[in-house]
Scaffold this active site. Structure first.
Site, short mmCIF file in Angstrom:
data_model
loop_
_atom_site.label_atom_id
_atom_site.label_comp_id
_atom_site.label_asym_id
_atom_site.label_seq_id
_atom_site.Cartn_x
_atom_site.Cartn_y
_atom_site.Cartn_z
N GLU A 102 26.69 23.38 23.21
CA GLU A 102 28.13 23.25 23.50
C GLU A 102 28.37 23.72 24.93
OE1 GLU A 102 29.63 25.73 20.38
OE2 GLU A 102 28.79 24.44 18.83
N ARG A 119 46.79 36.87 31.41
CA ARG A 119 45.67 35.97 31.10
C ARG A 119 45.81 35.49 29.68
NH1 ARG A 119 43.51 33.65 35.41
NH2 ARG A 119 42.33 35.04 36.75
N ALA A 123 41.72 35.39 43.25
CA ALA A 123 40.70 34.40 42.90
C ALA A 123 41.37 33.07 42.58
CB ALA A 123 39.91 34.89 41.69
N GLU A 139 48.17 34.03 47.10
CA GLU A 139 48.33 35.18 46.20
C GLU A 139 48.76 36.46 46.91
OE1 GLU A 139 45.06 35.62 43.42
OE2 GLU A 139 45.52 33.68 42.52
N PRO A 187 26.61 31.92 31.68
CA PRO A 187 25.61 30.83 31.70
C PRO A 187 25.21 30.31 30.32
CG PRO A 187 24.61 32.93 32.33
CD PRO A 187 26.09 33.16 32.28
N GLU A 235 52.70 26.30 40.47
CA GLU A 235 53.93 26.33 39.66
C GLU A 235 53.83 27.23 38.42
OE1 GLU A 235 55.50 22.71 38.24
OE2 GLU A 235 57.19 22.95 39.63
#
Lengths: 181, 181
Positions: free
Chosen positions: B38, B64, B76, B96, B114, B140
């Protein structure tokens, strides 16, 4: 930070896999607008820095399909459902290296990709390794090769990008910062 | 390590999103058996440690959704298609923080997950920040709050897990290891 929260108005399940689930959430943004968030659900994982008596770190070399390349990493593995990281890490240590320990030290935890996934890694270390006579076997679809490296040798493999994943590079910086040479 | 390679025999596309694509690959394992992998495809990202003249690090506080919590992270952002990380990082820094730099220093890169994703993060630093008079606006659907912290203050936020992501914790260890106090 309550005012930054994003309220879920709908969740659409996209995929339920063996390792990950994927969903798209409709969210109400802090400014009152609507948006979508693509989310990967992961069970979480452990990783461990196994340090041998002669001050070497045990790494595993492993093919990583998402990258189509082989990486050198510290031993790691996924949590089973409802399993405590302390248990997972001993199992993964034994399966991947053939060692166990009764002196497990928890270092820290971190989210690996908070922008799109909820994966968390619990990081451990041990410098008290004991050989297991008949270690648990690896998962059926897992193939690893062991390497013992000094911290200087590991740093060279970071330069060549054979060590190229966040948890392993964090582990090596952690050891350096602790004064390991 | 050629002998550990997993040959793709089929690829099934599961999802094509704005941020990630998801696919399941059928693979031929080194032992001749078949398995499935996957895989989350991500465009890659950049992160930067912006250091102010008075030796503070600029962080962004951000909700988050995958974690349903607010994290404090170094600035980031994702790469646009075909974009060089050197360009992305200046855009993200400006959007930012409202700063730019003409002294961008590349530190390193790492894969974040990974085992199931191909995300790579290119990490930079700068200690030469210039205010942009009319900085580019945030996306936005992006809401961030800025914080300037000393390295000691950042370490306290690691202890409380408000700083809890791999790239930011790596960045702080990196600075400590360089001797920043």
């Amino acid at each position: 930070m309550k005012h930054f929260e994003e309220k879920t108005t709908n969740t659409q399940s996209i995929f339920n896999g063996k390792v990950i689930d994927v969903q798209v959430d409709d969210v109400l943004l802090p400014n009152g607008k609507n948006s979508k968030r693509e989310i990967v659900k992961h069970p979480g994982a452990v990783a461990i820095i196994p340090i041998t008596q002669d001050n070497k770190i045990i790494f595993v070399k492993q093919y990583r399909k998402p990258l189509e390349k082989t990486l050198i990493e510290i031993p790691a593995g996924k949590l089973e459902e409802g399993e405590s990281p302390d248990i997972t890490v001993l199992r993964e240590l034994e399966e991947e290296t053939g060692y166990t320990t009764n002196q497990l030290q928890y270092i820290t935890s971190f989210y690996t990709s908070p922008g799109f996934a909820n994966e968390i890694i619990y990081l451990y270390e041990t410098n008290s390794l004991e050989k297991v006579l008949e270690p648990k076997p690896l998962d059926e679809d897992e193939f690893v090769e062991l390497m013992e490296l000094s911290i200087g040798e590991a740093e060279k493999l970071i330069a060549t990008q054979e060590i190229h994943d966040a948890k392993t590079m964090y582990a090596i910086l952690y050891l350096k910062n602790k004064g390991m040479r």
